[in-house]
Design a protein around this motif. Sequence first.
Motif, PDB file in Angstrom:
ATOM      1  N   THR A 314       8.100   6.243   8.135  1.00  0.00           N
ATOM      2  CA  THR A 314       8.267   4.880   7.659  1.00  0.00           C
ATOM      3  C   THR A 314       9.760   4.584   7.537  1.00  0.00           C
ATOM      4  N   ASP A 315      10.113   3.309   7.626  1.00  0.00           N
ATOM      5  CA  ASP A 315      11.530   2.950   7.592  1.00  0.00           C
ATOM      6  C   ASP A 315      12.065   2.832   6.168  1.00  0.00           C
ATOM      7  N   HIS A 316      11.177   2.582   5.204  1.00  0.00           N
ATOM      8  CA  HIS A 316      11.582   2.457   3.799  1.00  0.00           C
ATOM      9  C   HIS A 316      10.323   2.298   2.963  1.00  0.00           C
ATOM     10  N   GLY A 317      10.454   2.475   1.650  1.00  0.00           N
ATOM     11  CA  GLY A 317       9.356   2.185   0.761  1.00  0.00           C
ATOM     12  C   GLY A 317       9.261   0.696   0.467  1.00  0.00           C
ATOM     13  N   ASN A 318       8.161   0.306  -0.185  1.00  0.00           N
ATOM     14  CA  ASN A 318       7.984  -1.092  -0.563  1.00  0.00           C
ATOM     15  C   ASN A 318       6.990  -1.171  -1.715  1.00  0.00           C
ATOM     16  N   SER A 319       7.260  -1.984  -2.686  1.00  0.00           N
ATOM     17  CA  SER A 319       6.368  -2.402  -3.773  1.00  0.00           C
ATOM     18  C   SER A 319       6.330  -1.454  -4.964  1.00  0.00           C
ATOM     19  N   GLY A 320       6.701  -0.187  -4.799  1.00  0.00           N
ATOM     20  CA  GLY A 320       6.630   0.750  -5.907  1.00  0.00           C
ATOM     21  C   GLY A 320       5.211   0.981  -6.399  1.00  0.00           C
ATOM     22  N   LEU A 321       4.242   0.929  -5.501  1.00  0.00           N
ATOM     23  CA  LEU A 321       2.843   1.165  -5.866  1.00  0.00           C
ATOM     24  C   LEU A 321       2.677   2.521  -6.539  1.00  0.00           C
ATOM     25  N   THR A 322       1.879   2.565  -7.621  1.00  0.00           N
ATOM     26  CA  THR A 322       1.566   3.827  -8.281  1.00  0.00           C
ATOM     27  C   THR A 322       0.072   3.912  -8.567  1.00  0.00           C
ATOM     28  N   LEU A 323      -0.496   5.094  -8.400  1.00  0.00           N
ATOM     29  CA  LEU A 323      -1.827   5.374  -8.919  1.00  0.00           C
ATOM     30  C   LEU A 323      -1.657   5.628 -10.410  1.00  0.00           C
ATOM     31  N   GLY A 324      -2.074   4.672 -11.210  1.00  0.00           N
ATOM     32  CA  GLY A 324      -1.807   4.704 -12.640  1.00  0.00           C
ATOM     33  C   GLY A 324      -0.869   3.575 -13.012  1.00  0.00           C
ATOM     34  N   ASN A 325      -1.103   2.984 -14.184  1.00  0.00           N
ATOM     35  CA  ASN A 325      -0.267   1.894 -14.674  1.00  0.00           C
ATOM     36  C   ASN A 325      -0.198   1.979 -16.196  1.00  0.00           C
ATOM     37  N   HIS A 326       0.323   0.959 -16.852  1.00  0.00           N
ATOM     38  CA  HIS A 326       0.441   1.019 -18.315  1.00  0.00           C
ATOM     39  C   HIS A 326      -0.926   1.102 -18.987  1.00  0.00           C
ATOM     40  N   GLY A 327      -1.954   0.647 -18.274  1.00  0.00           N
ATOM     41  CA  GLY A 327      -3.290   0.720 -18.834  1.00  0.00           C
ATOM     42  C   GLY A 327      -3.882   2.117 -18.823  1.00  0.00           C
ATOM     43  N   THR A 328      -3.238   3.029 -18.090  1.00  0.00           N
ATOM     44  CA  THR A 328      -3.758   4.403 -18.023  1.00  0.00           C
ATOM     45  C   THR A 328      -2.886   5.389 -18.807  1.00  0.00           C
ATOM     46  N   ASN A 329      -2.031   4.852 -19.659  1.00  0.00           N
ATOM     47  CA  ASN A 329      -1.137   5.727 -20.424  1.00  0.00           C
ATOM     48  C   ASN A 329      -1.899   6.810 -21.187  1.00  0.00           C
ATOM     49  N   GLU A 330      -3.053   6.455 -21.738  1.00  0.00           N
ATOM     50  CA  GLU A 330      -3.777   7.378 -22.609  1.00  0.00           C
ATOM     51  C   GLU A 330      -4.895   8.142 -21.906  1.00  0.00           C
ATOM     52  N   ASN A 331      -5.445   7.573 -20.823  1.00  0.00           N
ATOM     53  CA  ASN A 331      -6.660   8.176 -20.251  1.00  0.00           C
ATOM     54  C   ASN A 331      -6.493   8.691 -18.828  1.00  0.00           C
ATOM     55  N   TYR A 332      -5.252   8.796 -18.348  1.00  0.00           N
ATOM     56  CA  TYR A 332      -5.068   9.203 -16.951  1.00  0.00           C
ATOM     57  C   TYR A 332      -5.681  10.564 -16.656  1.00  0.00           C
ATOM     58  N   LYS A 333      -5.782  11.423 -17.657  1.00  0.00           N
ATOM     59  CA  LYS A 333      -6.303  12.777 -17.425  1.00  0.00           C
ATOM     60  C   LYS A 333      -7.805  12.784 -17.153  1.00  0.00           C
ATOM     61  N   THR A 334      -8.468  11.680 -17.402  1.00  0.00           N
ATOM     62  CA  THR A 334      -9.929  11.640 -17.250  1.00  0.00           C
ATOM     63  C   THR A 334     -10.389  10.723 -16.126  1.00  0.00           C
ATOM     64  N   LEU A 335      -9.454  10.210 -15.321  1.00  0.00           N
ATOM     65  CA  LEU A 335      -9.814   9.229 -14.282  1.00  0.00           C
ATOM     66  C   LEU A 335     -10.075   9.924 -12.946  1.00  0.00           C
ATOM     67  N   PRO A 336     -11.312   9.957 -12.463  1.00  0.00           N
ATOM     68  CA  PRO A 336     -11.590  10.516 -11.138  1.00  0.00           C
ATOM     69  C   PRO A 336     -11.154   9.538 -10.052  1.00  0.00           C
ATOM     70  N   ALA A 403      -5.418  -4.989  -8.789  1.00  0.00           N
ATOM     71  CA  ALA A 403      -4.624  -3.838  -9.223  1.00  0.00           C
ATOM     72  C   ALA A 403      -5.068  -3.363 -10.600  1.00  0.00           C
ATOM     73  N   LYS A 404      -5.351  -4.300 -11.486  1.00  0.00           N
ATOM     74  CA  LYS A 404      -5.793  -3.936 -12.837  1.00  0.00           C
ATOM     75  C   LYS A 404      -7.116  -3.191 -12.775  1.00  0.00           C
ATOM     76  N   ARG A 405      -8.049  -3.697 -11.970  1.00  0.00           N
ATOM     77  CA  ARG A 405      -9.363  -3.060 -11.866  1.00  0.00           C
ATOM     78  C   ARG A 405      -9.271  -1.679 -11.220  1.00  0.00           C
ATOM     79  N   ALA A 406      -8.329  -1.530 -10.287  1.00  0.00           N
ATOM     80  CA  ALA A 406      -8.190  -0.256  -9.578  1.00  0.00           C
ATOM     81  C   ALA A 406      -7.188   0.679 -10.246  1.00  0.00           C
ATOM     82  N   ASN A 407      -6.715   0.313 -11.442  1.00  0.00           N
ATOM     83  CA  ASN A 407      -5.791   1.167 -12.201  1.00  0.00           C
ATOM     84  C   ASN A 407      -4.496   1.458 -11.444  1.00  0.00           C
ATOM     85  N   LEU A 408      -3.996   0.452 -10.738  1.00  0.00           N
ATOM     86  CA  LEU A 408      -2.782   0.595  -9.938  1.00  0.00           C
ATOM     87  C   LEU A 408      -1.633  -0.164 -10.577  1.00  0.00           C
TER      88      LEU A 408
END
Length: 530
Positions: A314-336, A403-408
């Motif tokens: 790829t020529d560069h990154g874009n958007s800063g997409l992450t699996l996980g967001n502020h809504g997953t601060n507490e429960n990321y360890k349990t998300l399949p 994004a909110k529904r997909a925890n992104l």
Amino acid sequence: MKTLIRLTIFTSLLSFTMPANAAPPHKNVILLIMDGTNSDILTLSRWYRGTDLQLDEILVGGVRTYSAQSAITDSAAAGSAMATGVKTRADFIGMNPAGRPVLTVLEGAKLTGYKTGIVSTSPVQHATPAAFTSHTLNRDEFGDIGEQQVYQGLDVVLGGGAAWLKTQSKKYAKDDDGMLKTKEVSREDGENLMKVIASAGYDIALGRDGLLRKAVSSKLWGVFADEDISYELDRETLKPDEPSLAEMTRAAIDRLSHGEKGFFLMVEGSKVDWAAHKNDPVGMISEVLSFDDAVGEALDFARKDGNTMVVAVTDHGNSGLTLGNHGTNENYKTLPPGKFIQPLKQARLTVKGATSQLKKDRSNLKKVLSSYGLGNLNKKEYCAMQHTKNVEDLEGEMVNLMAKRANLGFTTHGHTGEDVFLYAYGPGKPVGLIENTDIPGVLSTYMGFSLEMGPLATWYVDGVKYYRDRGYAVEIEGRTSKNPVMVAKRNGEVLRFPENKDFYWRNDEVVGLKSVNVYDGKTFYVHVDE
């Protein structure tokens, strides 16, 4: 010791059985560029598909992407770095930081006898394909870029961008309400480049059926959209006459693989970047998987051929997409994985594909939302969609909810500056963490030429200075027009070099050139054989 002796004997026998004048094997290079792609979307796409990507099999390192002026590059500077081996400035196409044209690895391949081609899901005049085939100070000069591409003598060109090849065509834009409207546009110079393409002996494909049609010419030019080709997820439903990136890649390889020496092909999956700018994870996944299928086509050919280097990056990154967001601060360890993937799999169209079906009175809004996987909104969510001012705002609400529904999470609607993955296969392949400017050096070395030394390194000269030094009176006619010409006169001889063309006139005689003439508004660059 016995093994060494046997190997020496075998090598000696082989040398006697091969003809003394046997030609070396063909050497092919396929460079695939996935525009604007960060690492998390590759992870997400892998989960979405449910199997490893074909890219995963050939992961060999990483690439640093910064430009000559910024830690975060644009596509023009990044494409030019990968095409020329020179870090340059934002918006520059095939130019060094001082604004001087530099030969690209594609041009070097063409000049040394290789067949050449480009494939893109964007307009072929867009930044990345442009960086390999043209030279301008501004990536938005689609008219000049398109004209240079037509006169470059490429063997295969496949993608969008018909609007900049015809004297008049439809261009799509949004009105004040965000609805699509059309208007007629013309090339500023009034030239019909489609006629030039036809007269140059290309097979011309205007749709998927045309692409798959039996070849008549060894050269192929496919024009499948006025601007960009549809997202892969949308294509089958909304634009079935447009080919997929994998189909274009396969067709390009088929045309190019019959040359005497070999070929160089650049393939861009352009629209991961476009979806990333919208923060649309559905569109991003659509185009990552489309690109991965095209990589599969390249690898299938390379594995059978044995003399083909495949590089994907790829020529560069874009958007800063992450699996996980502020809504997953507490429960990321349990998300399949399903908590990220299942909401995305409800979408049948990308956000652009969905909103393209919206009626002006919005009477089908629920259907549009459902096609993007948002069919079960609560009253507050639906009200927010209803009260958007225009289509752009509606798309923003849709992707935010997805994004909110997909925890992104997303950090930006712009580019990002991280190092990116390097994928490669075949003889001479690059490995490790490299600069983007290292790529053309690796490719050209494998093909047997150099962009840094010899005649290709000093290809372009200042035409006015060159001819004045040799006693010509030189001026640029139509300096501010759409068709400027450098004119050099001496002792009854008149030389006329038209911008963007691969020839000049000596009095009334047309003299062919090995490359196009380049004019940046101040300096007229030409190539001369001395």
